[in-house]
Design a protein around this motif. Structure first.
Motif, short mmCIF file in Angstrom:
data_model
loop_
_atom_site.label_atom_id
_atom_site.label_comp_id
_atom_site.label_asym_id
_atom_site.label_seq_id
_atom_site.Cartn_x
_atom_site.Cartn_y
_atom_site.Cartn_z
N ALA A 633 0.95 -1.17 -0.27
CA ALA A 633 0.21 0.48 0.10
C ALA A 633 0.54 0.96 0.26
CB ALA A 633 -1.32 0.28 1.17
N ASN A 634 1.96 0.98 0.59
CA ASN A 634 2.93 2.49 0.55
C ASN A 634 3.27 2.37 -0.91
OD1 ASN A 634 2.62 3.19 3.24
ND2 ASN A 634 4.94 2.37 4.38
N GLU A 635 3.83 1.41 -1.40
CA GLU A 635 4.50 1.58 -2.67
C GLU A 635 3.60 2.52 -3.63
OE1 GLU A 635 7.44 1.60 -5.55
OE2 GLU A 635 7.73 1.04 -2.79
N ARG A 636 2.47 2.22 -3.85
CA ARG A 636 1.43 3.10 -3.77
C ARG A 636 1.01 4.12 -4.53
NH1 ARG A 636 -1.43 -2.04 -3.44
NH2 ARG A 636 -2.48 -1.08 -1.79
N LEU A 637 1.49 4.99 -2.85
CA LEU A 637 1.22 5.94 -2.52
C LEU A 637 2.24 7.02 -2.98
CD1 LEU A 637 0.14 6.00 1.30
CD2 LEU A 637 -1.37 6.44 -0.76
N ARG A 638 3.86 5.90 -2.72
CA ARG A 638 5.00 6.88 -2.91
C ARG A 638 4.43 7.27 -4.83
NH1 ARG A 638 7.41 2.70 -0.21
NH2 ARG A 638 8.10 3.53 1.13
N ARG A 639 3.99 6.52 -5.51
CA ARG A 639 4.13 6.46 -6.97
C ARG A 639 2.50 7.03 -7.39
NH1 ARG A 639 6.81 3.09 -9.91
NH2 ARG A 639 7.21 0.26 -8.99
N GLN A 640 1.69 7.39 -6.34
CA GLN A 640 1.37 8.54 -6.94
C GLN A 640 1.91 9.87 -6.55
OE1 GLN A 640 -2.84 7.53 -4.11
NE2 GLN A 640 -3.32 10.03 -5.40
N PHE A 641 2.46 10.11 -5.19
CA PHE A 641 2.67 11.47 -4.97
C PHE A 641 3.79 11.98 -6.19
CE2 PHE A 641 6.06 13.78 -3.39
CZ PHE A 641 5.13 15.42 -2.40
N ALA A 642 4.60 10.90 -6.75
CA ALA A 642 6.11 11.19 -6.98
C ALA A 642 5.66 11.23 -9.09
CB ALA A 642 7.11 9.78 -7.94
N ALA A 643 4.19 11.00 -9.24
CA ALA A 643 4.12 11.47 -10.42
C ALA A 643 3.35 13.05 -10.99
CB ALA A 643 2.55 10.60 -10.71
N GLN A 644 2.21 13.88 -9.91
CA GLN A 644 1.96 15.27 -10.05
C GLN A 644 3.78 15.46 -9.61
OE1 GLN A 644 -1.26 15.49 -8.07
NE2 GLN A 644 -1.69 13.85 -7.11
N ALA A 645 4.75 15.64 -8.71
CA ALA A 645 5.31 16.01 -8.25
C ALA A 645 6.25 16.54 -9.08
CB ALA A 645 6.35 15.27 -6.72
N ASN A 646 6.40 15.13 -10.07
CA ASN A 646 7.37 15.32 -11.99
C ASN A 646 6.64 16.28 -12.23
OD1 ASN A 646 9.26 13.57 -10.08
ND2 ASN A 646 8.80 12.29 -10.83
N ILE A 647 5.40 16.56 -12.32
CA ILE A 647 4.69 17.60 -12.89
C ILE A 647 5.26 19.28 -12.53
CG2 ILE A 647 2.52 17.84 -14.04
CD1 ILE A 647 2.56 15.40 -14.33
N ILE A 648 4.95 19.72 -11.43
CA ILE A 648 4.97 20.62 -10.44
C ILE A 648 6.46 21.49 -10.38
CG2 ILE A 648 4.04 21.89 -8.91
CD1 ILE A 648 1.70 20.01 -7.97
#
Length: 901
Positions: A633-648
């Motif tokens: 479950a933690n891995e899914r949260l990491r990927r979700q945050f990284a996808a947005q942060a890498n754009i912003i």
């Protein structure tokens, strides 16, 4: 005895054997002229008192003795002897010869004259003449004075003190100030001739009257001429000692007859006193001799009594009585005997000196009789003391043997107390091997101790035998006690051997059990440690942050479970050793202590831990599976945050660069730059929703305690700081452009000049990156941030060196003082940087026209028609309405101190 006589003003003195050297302060006072005057009068009167016997006198003492004739006559009168015939001539050498004859005569009387020569006397040297006369007075008037054992000056002083002692207000201590009040002289006269002076009517506060009374009475009734003046004595702080001594010596000689009578009376009294003292000594001798002989007669029978006592205490009392006799009774008698001999010898000496016959004591009381009696006493005393010591040593030996017997018996009985009960114990039946071996060592030590005490038992028997041989009064008790000790000693020997046999048998059985205990301990300890480690690992709280880490823990757990069958076999072998120990104990009736001496582990401990390990294994399996699900479950949260942060993150970086280009771009007007910046600002505000969504994802990560994310380099803190920096940068840039517009409009600067200033500033803003980074550190606290947050750009600030180079390029000729002045204008707060706005203000102040205070005041004077004031109507008439009202308002406030206009 040598005496030094000093004259006034000069260090001339005569030393006489019968005089004592005068004090230093006395010598110094001789320099007083008052003393010289007193000596002249006194010595002249004294000389005349003797010369008148030859029908002549002198008037001037230093003149009348110069030819030596009257000096020789004076010496003949006072000595009663004939001097050599004087020379008749009047030449100087005749005079010197006559004076030398006189001086030689003085020397022949034992007087040593120092520094006094005939020439000085012939020349009329008053000091030398007075010194010579004083020497004559000392020799012929004072030297022969003797009172008791003192003579000369001291004798004369003692005579005066004795004669004046009974008189009030008289205290003769010397021959100067003690005589100033005249009472001492009056007392001397009254003592010998009370009919001449009424001493009770004299007053101490009338010294002149007292002195004159004494002088007049002495001259009239005692034939003593007046040698002193009362006023001279009273008015002189310290009268001349020689003058006083000379005058007082006349009183001594005048009363010589009375002194002789007094001396005779004293001599008679002295003889009578000696006789009385001799008779008293005789009586005391007789009395002391009788008492001493009587004491010796009584003491000898007591010392001859040699009846021995039966007990040591009684004999010690006799010895104490004898010591008391020696310490208390005999010392006074020894003192009496000594005093008796001293009195006898003293009496005989006094009788012999007084030409009296020797003293003969009564019959039997001679010194020899007393010495013989005393010798007999000491012989008896010595024999008595030897007898006492012998008897005491005999009784002491018996008491010593008896006490020694009791002491050794007590020590032996104390040592044997409880030994029979100890040897009869069967404590070895329930003891371990170590305890058995300890008991064996203890028993061996006891056997050694028993052998050592054999000598004491033999000594006890020997002492008992000696007491019987010496016929000790309590021999029966001694024999009974000795027999009991011997019987007990035999019993102890038998019990000791029995206990040794029992201990050796039990020791062999325990050695077999000990080997099994040791084997159990060697195998149980490592197995127990393995179980402890296994339990610790199975209960260990693990913290993982990725799927890979949890998979590694699962693999290690599976490997552990594969070792459990082999561990169970080892457990069974360890339990078999314990069963063998129990079998041996039951077979031979050995009482086990229940504790393995080589380890604290028991078979029950091994069994309990094994059961605990088996229960922990499935629990560990469950914990590992739960952690796998959580990490997924933690891995899914990491990927979700990284996808947005890498754009912003890149978006913020791009916007920061675009704003930087706009702030340094000199193309277009300032209004166009402002419009572009406003557009950027609106776009940034519209992008805020993406930041909020990223904040929500970050909150979920924090709640899940996720601290790292390998899928992105951007953290939420980086994005926040970047976002805030972006907002700050766009706002600051817009403000800078607004300030440039205000400056341009206020200073009348053209767009081309402003662009030129911007180009120069941008050209020398080479260290803008470093300045910006310094600002970055101040804002961000030195934390390392991604490069996109602080892109390489000119930030609108120059350091002092770049600012100096910029001014030089623009044609300024700068010295250090001038540049320092400019820096205070562009950097008043001493921040170390020059902003673009400060640069623009400085350049416009240097190039544009500025309305000074004098110009403004001149304008007001024009509007006021050169009056020293201006009215409200004139202001409203000449100025636009808004500016007029503002000016009126400011002037009104200035009147009340509320404005600086």
């Amino acid at each position: 005895m040598t005496a030094m006589v000093e004259t006034q003003h000069y260090e001339t003195f005569a030393t006489m054997e019968y005089m004592i050297q005068e004090e230093d302060w006395d010598r110094d006072l001789l320099l007083d002229p008052a003393w010289e005057k007193q000596q002249r009068k006194t010595f002249t009167a004294w000389c005349n008192s003797h010369l008148r016997k030859a029908g002549t006198q002198i008037e001037n003492i230093e003149e009348d003795f110069r030819n030596g004739l009257k000096l020789m006559l004076l010496l003949e009168v006072i000595s009663g002897e004939r001097l050599p015939k004087p020379d008749k001539g009047k030449m100087r050498f005749h005079k010197i010869a006559n004076v030398n004859k006189a001086l030689d005569f003085i020397c022949s009387k034992g007087v040593k004259l120092v520094s006094i020569g005939a020439e000085e006397i012939v020349d009329g040297n008053v000091k030398m003449t007075l010194g010579m006369i004083w020497t004559i007075i000392l020799r012929f008037a004072i030297q022969d004075i003797s009172v008791e054992e003192t003579s000369a000056k001291e004798g004369l002083l003692l005579w005066c003190q004795r004669k004046t002692a009974p008189y009030r207000n008289v205290n003769v201590q010397n021959f100067h100030i003690s005589w100033k009040d005249g009472l001492a002289l009056c007392a001397l006269i009254h003592r010998h001739r009370p009919d001449l002076i009424d001493y009770s009517k004299l007053r101490k506060d009338d010294p002149i009257g007292n002195l004159n009374t004494a002088f007049e009475v002495a001259e009239k009734f005692l034939d003593i001429p007046k040698m002193l003046d009362a006023e001279d004595i009273v008015n002189t702080p310290k009268p001349d000692e020689k003058a006083i001594m000379t005058y007082v010596s006349c009183f001594y000689h005048a009363f010589a007859g009375a002194e002789q009578a007094e001396t005779a009376a004293n001599r008679i009294c002295k003889v009578l006193a000696v006789n009385q003292e001799n008779e008293k000594l005789m009586e005391e001798y007789e009395k002391l001799a009788s008492e001493l002989l009587e004491w010796i007669r009584r003491t000898i029978p007591w010392l001859e009594n040699r009846v021995a006592e039966q007990t040591m205490r009684a004999m010690q009392q006799k010895l104490e009585d004898f010591r008391d006799y020696r310490r208390v009774h005999k010392p006074p008698r020894v003192q009496e005997k000594c005093q008796l001999e001293i009195n006898f010898n003293t009496l005989q000496t006094k009788l012999r000196l007084s030409n009296r016959p020797a003293f003969m004591p009564s019959e039997g009381k001679m010194v020899s009789d007393i010495a013989n009696a005393w010798k007999g006493l000491e012989q008896v005393e010595k024999g008595y003391e030897e007898w006492l010591l012998t008897e005491i040593r005999r009784l002491e030996r018996l008491d010593h043997l008896a006490e020694k017997f009791k002491q050794k018996c007590s020590l032996h009985e104390s040592w044997t107390s409880g030994k029979e009960e100890l040897l009869s114990q069967k404590d070895y039946e329930s003891a371990s091997l170590m305890e058995i071996r300890a008991l064996m060592r203890k028993h061996e030590a006891f056997e050694s101790d028993l052998a050592a005490h054999q000598d004491r038992v033999e000594q006890i028997a020997a002492i008992a035998q000696e007491l019987n041989e010496l016929d000790y009064h309590d021999a029966a008790t001694v024999n009974a006690r000795c027999q009991g000790i011997c019987d007990q000693w035999d019993s102890l020997g038998t019990l000791t051997q029995k206990r040794r046999d029992a201990l050796e048998r039990v020791e062999k059985l325990w050695e077999t059990i000990d080997q099994l205990y040791l084997e159990f301990a060697k195998r149980a300890a490592p197995f127990n440690n393995w179980m402890d480690g296994a339990m610790e690992d199975l209960q260990d709280m693990f913290i993982v942050h990725s799927i890979e880490e949890i998979q590694s823990l699962i693999t290690a757990h599976d490997q552990f479970k594969a070792t459990l069958p082999e561990a169970d076999k080892e457990r069974m072998a360890i339990m078999g050793i314990q069963n063998e120990i129990m079998k041996i104990a039951q077979t031979y009736g050995i009482k086990l202590a229940g504790v393995n001496p080589y380890t604290n582990l028991s078979p029950q401990d091994i069994s309990n831990k094994w059961e605990a390990v088996k229960q922990l294994v499935p629990l560990r399996d469950q914990m590992l599976q739960e952690e796998v699900a959580r990490q997924q479950a933690n891995e899914r949260l990491r990927r979700q945050f990284a996808a947005q942060a890498n754009i912003i993150g890149p978006w913020i970086q791009t916007k920061m660069e675009e704003i930087g280009h706009v702030s340094v771009d000199i193309a277009g007007s300032l209004e166009e730059q402002m419009n572009n910046l406003k557009t950027y600002e609106q776009n940034i505000i519209n992008y805020k929703s993406n930041i909020d969504k990223l904040e929500g994802d970050h909150q979920l990560i924090q709640e899940a305690l996720i601290f790292d994310n390998k899928h992105t380099n951007y953290t939420m803190e980086h994005v926040r700081v970047g976002w805030e920096q972006l907002l700050t940068t766009i706002a600051r840039t817009i403000n800078e452009v607004e300030n440039q517009i205000l400056t341009r409009d206020a200073k009348g600067i053209s767009q081309e000049q402003l662009n030129e200033f911007r180009a120069s500033f941008n050209h020398f803003d080479r260290d803008g990156d470093a300045s910006y980074l310094r600002w970055e550190d101040a804002v961000c606290g030195g934390v390392t941030w991604p490069d996109f947050l602080f892109p390489q750009k000119r930030n609108g600030m120059m350091d002092p060196d770049d600012f100096r180079a910029c001014l030089i390029s623009m044609g300024y000729d700068l010295g250090e003082v001038e540049f320092a002045r400019i820096m205070t204008l562009v950097d008043p707060n001493n921040t170390g940087v020059v902003t673009f706005q400060a640069f623009i203000d400085f350049m416009t102040r240097e190039t544009a026209e500025t309305d000074t205070a004098e110009q403004v005041m001149a304008s007001f004077k024009i509007l006021a028609s050169d009056k020293p004031f201006i009215t409200v109507e004139e202001l409203r008439r000449e100025l636009p309405l808004e500016q007029a009202e503002y000016c009126i308002s400011r002037m009104t406030n200035a009147l009340y101190g509320e404005s600086d206009l």
